[in-house]
Design a protein around this motif. Structure first.
Motif, PDB file in Angstrom:
ATOM      1  N   ILE A 140       0.835  -1.208   0.000  1.00 53.34           N
ATOM      2  CA  ILE A 140       0.000   0.000   0.000  1.00 53.34           C
ATOM      3  C   ILE A 140       0.864   1.250   0.000  1.00 53.34           C
ATOM      4  CG2 ILE A 140      -1.638   1.326   1.391  1.00 53.34           C
ATOM      5  CD1 ILE A 140      -2.840  -1.336   2.307  1.00 53.34           C
ATOM      6  N   GLN A 141       1.917   1.271   0.814  1.00 54.13           N
ATOM      7  CA  GLN A 141       2.805   2.433   0.846  1.00 54.13           C
ATOM      8  C   GLN A 141       3.523   2.627  -0.491  1.00 54.13           C
ATOM      9  OE1 GLN A 141       5.423   1.860   4.181  1.00 54.13           O
ATOM     10  NE2 GLN A 141       3.801   2.200   5.712  1.00 54.13           N
ATOM     11  N   SER A 142       3.956   1.525  -1.099  1.00 48.01           N
ATOM     12  CA  SER A 142       4.620   1.632  -2.406  1.00 48.01           C
ATOM     13  C   SER A 142       3.671   2.179  -3.467  1.00 48.01           C
ATOM     14  CB  SER A 142       5.150   0.262  -2.825  1.00 48.01           C
ATOM     15  OG  SER A 142       5.726   0.321  -4.108  1.00 48.01           O
ATOM     16  N   LEU A 143       2.423   1.685  -3.463  1.00 51.10           N
ATOM     17  CA  LEU A 143       1.441   2.180  -4.424  1.00 51.10           C
ATOM     18  C   LEU A 143       1.124   3.653  -4.193  1.00 51.10           C
ATOM     19  CD1 LEU A 143      -0.521   1.582  -6.741  1.00 51.10           C
ATOM     20  CD2 LEU A 143      -2.190   0.847  -5.038  1.00 51.10           C
ATOM     21  N   ASN A 144       0.988   4.063  -2.915  1.00 46.95           N
ATOM     22  CA  ASN A 144       0.737   5.473  -2.626  1.00 46.95           C
ATOM     23  C   ASN A 144       1.901   6.354  -3.056  1.00 46.95           C
ATOM     24  OD1 ASN A 144      -1.761   4.904  -1.506  1.00 46.95           O
ATOM     25  ND2 ASN A 144      -0.947   4.669   0.572  1.00 46.95           N
ATOM     26  N   LYS A 145       3.128   5.868  -2.893  1.00 48.40           N
ATOM     27  CA  LYS A 145       4.292   6.634  -3.320  1.00 48.40           C
ATOM     28  C   LYS A 145       4.322   6.804  -4.834  1.00 48.40           C
ATOM     29  CE  LYS A 145       9.319   6.801  -2.859  1.00 48.40           C
ATOM     30  NZ  LYS A 145      10.527   6.115  -2.316  1.00 48.40           N
ATOM     31  N   MET A 146       4.035   5.734  -5.557  1.00 48.81           N
ATOM     32  CA  MET A 146       3.994   5.827  -7.021  1.00 48.81           C
ATOM     33  C   MET A 146       2.910   6.794  -7.474  1.00 48.81           C
ATOM     34  SD  MET A 146       4.495   1.806  -7.988  1.00 48.81           S
ATOM     35  CE  MET A 146       4.160   2.116  -9.697  1.00 48.81           C
ATOM     36  N   CYS A 147       1.740   6.739  -6.844  1.00 47.83           N
ATOM     37  CA  CYS A 147       0.660   7.655  -7.214  1.00 47.83           C
ATOM     38  C   CYS A 147       1.037   9.104  -6.902  1.00 47.83           C
ATOM     39  CB  CYS A 147      -0.625   7.274  -6.478  1.00 47.83           C
ATOM     40  SG  CYS A 147      -1.315   5.683  -6.979  1.00 47.83           S
ATOM     41  N   SER A 148       1.710   9.338  -5.773  1.00 45.89           N
ATOM     42  CA  SER A 148       2.118  10.700  -5.418  1.00 45.89           C
ATOM     43  C   SER A 148       3.131  11.242  -6.417  1.00 45.89           C
ATOM     44  CB  SER A 148       2.697  10.716  -4.004  1.00 45.89           C
ATOM     45  OG  SER A 148       1.750  10.271  -3.060  1.00 45.89           O
ATOM     46  N   ASN A 149       4.113  10.407  -6.803  1.00 45.30           N
ATOM     47  CA  ASN A 149       5.098  10.849  -7.796  1.00 45.30           C
ATOM     48  C   ASN A 149       4.441  11.147  -9.134  1.00 45.30           C
ATOM     49  OD1 ASN A 149       7.144  10.512  -5.915  1.00 45.30           O
ATOM     50  ND2 ASN A 149       7.614   8.428  -6.571  1.00 45.30           N
ATOM     51  N   LEU A 150       3.487  10.305  -9.527  1.00 46.94           N
ATOM     52  CA  LEU A 150       2.796  10.530 -10.791  1.00 46.94           C
ATOM     53  C   LEU A 150       1.982  11.822 -10.751  1.00 46.94           C
ATOM     54  CD1 LEU A 150       2.111   9.465 -13.589  1.00 46.94           C
ATOM     55  CD2 LEU A 150       0.239   8.158 -12.576  1.00 46.94           C
ATOM     56  N   LEU A 151       1.283  12.066  -9.641  1.00 46.50           N
ATOM     57  CA  LEU A 151       0.513  13.303  -9.516  1.00 46.50           C
ATOM     58  C   LEU A 151       1.422  14.525  -9.502  1.00 46.50           C
ATOM     59  CD1 LEU A 151      -2.159  12.251  -6.867  1.00 46.50           C
ATOM     60  CD2 LEU A 151      -2.518  12.662  -9.295  1.00 46.50           C
ATOM     61  N   GLU A 152       2.585  14.409  -8.869  1.00 44.93           N
ATOM     62  CA  GLU A 152       3.524  15.533  -8.843  1.00 44.93           C
ATOM     63  C   GLU A 152       4.051  15.853 -10.241  1.00 44.93           C
ATOM     64  OE1 GLU A 152       7.672  16.865  -6.564  1.00 44.93           O
ATOM     65  OE2 GLU A 152       6.734  14.906  -6.171  1.00 44.93           O
TER      66      GLU A 152
END
Length: 268
Positions: A140-152
């Motif tokens: 879950i943390q890895s997926l949230n990190k990937m989503c945050s980087n993509l949104l940034e």
């Protein structure tokens, strides 16, 4: 018993009303997509999605209401199956189900998904149960990190595109200089007949020496080349090769300079 039946009928009426509104909204939206796609705008599409989302939320609230009985506990048993056309059934289903036979009953009265879908759900549930709590939290943390980087990255691209659209394009040329250069190359505009000092030779007065522009019928010009060797012999006076005294002939405008180290035969 009668109270439960009345409550069930009221819940069914409310549910049917909500489903009818949802069906009408879906039909209207599909009609727009199929027939008015050329005039359809994005704000109108968002409005249609918002309407459908609100109606679905209302339907879920009706199903989760405390006065709504659990429909899963209700059993529907077909009493009569007939292969003949049923007009009442056609009217109630708006022409979708013409007959109530053994072919359509399993599909319309199904309370469970297809066996293949049910097997896939079981497999997914089993795979999810095998993952521990720590591993699931890491995923879950890895997926949230990937989503945050993509949104940034998306936000950065949007900011750069907006700033690039607002920033005026820097001009890298001068239109006046470009037009002047084109006019000079194509039409000779702005060019002057500049004559270097000391270009006329020791010849007779009025006769142009080397390096001057020679006027004549042919318009040819003789220009002294720059960077010539300094050891060349001094140029003598120009000699007109063509005889201008002859009648019926156009005098030539070409003149030449004869170089000679000895005494010129015509020089006195």
């Amino acid at each position: 018993m009668q109270r439960e039946e009345k409550q069930l009928e009221a819940s069914l009426d409310a549910l049917l009303s909500q489903v009818a509104d949802l069906k009408n909204s879906l039909g209207s939206f599909i009609y727009k997509l199929e027939n008015e796609y050329d005039r359809l705008t994005w704000p109108s599409v968002l409005d249609s999605f918002a309407l459908l989302s609100g109606q679905l939320n209302t339907l879920n609230k009706v199903l989760k209401h405390e006065k709504t009985p659990l429909f899963r506990n209700q059993v529907i048993i077909p009493l009569v199956l007939s292969p003949d056309r049923d007009e009442d059934l056609m009217r109630q289903t708006e022409g979708r189900v013409p007959v109530f036979s053994h072919e359509v009953v399993p599909d319309h009265l199904r309370t469970k998904p297809d066996p293949e879908v049910e097997e896939q759900e079981k497999q997914l549930t089993t795979d999810a149960a095998r993952i521990g709590a720590d591993a699931a939290q890491k995923q879950i943390q890895s997926l949230n990190k990937m989503c945050s980087n993509l949104l940034e990255k998306i936000s950065k691209e949007e900011r750069e595109s907006e700033s690039g659209g607002l920033r005026p394009n820097k001009q890298t040329f001068n239109p006046a200089d470009t037009n002047a250069l084109v006019a000079a190359v194509a039409f000779g505009k702005g060019l002057s007949n500049w004559r270097p000092s000391g270009s006329s030779g020791p010849g007779q007065p009025g006769q142009p020496g080397a390096g001057t522009i020679l006027a004549g019928a042919s318009g040819l010009q003789q220009v002294q080349m720059a960077g010539a060797p300094s050891q060349q012999q001094p140029l003598l006076s120009g000699v007109q090769m063509a005889q201008t005294g002859q009648t019926g002939k156009m005098p030539s405008g070409i003149k030449t300079n004869i170089k000679s180290a000895s005494m010129h035969p015509y020089q006195r």
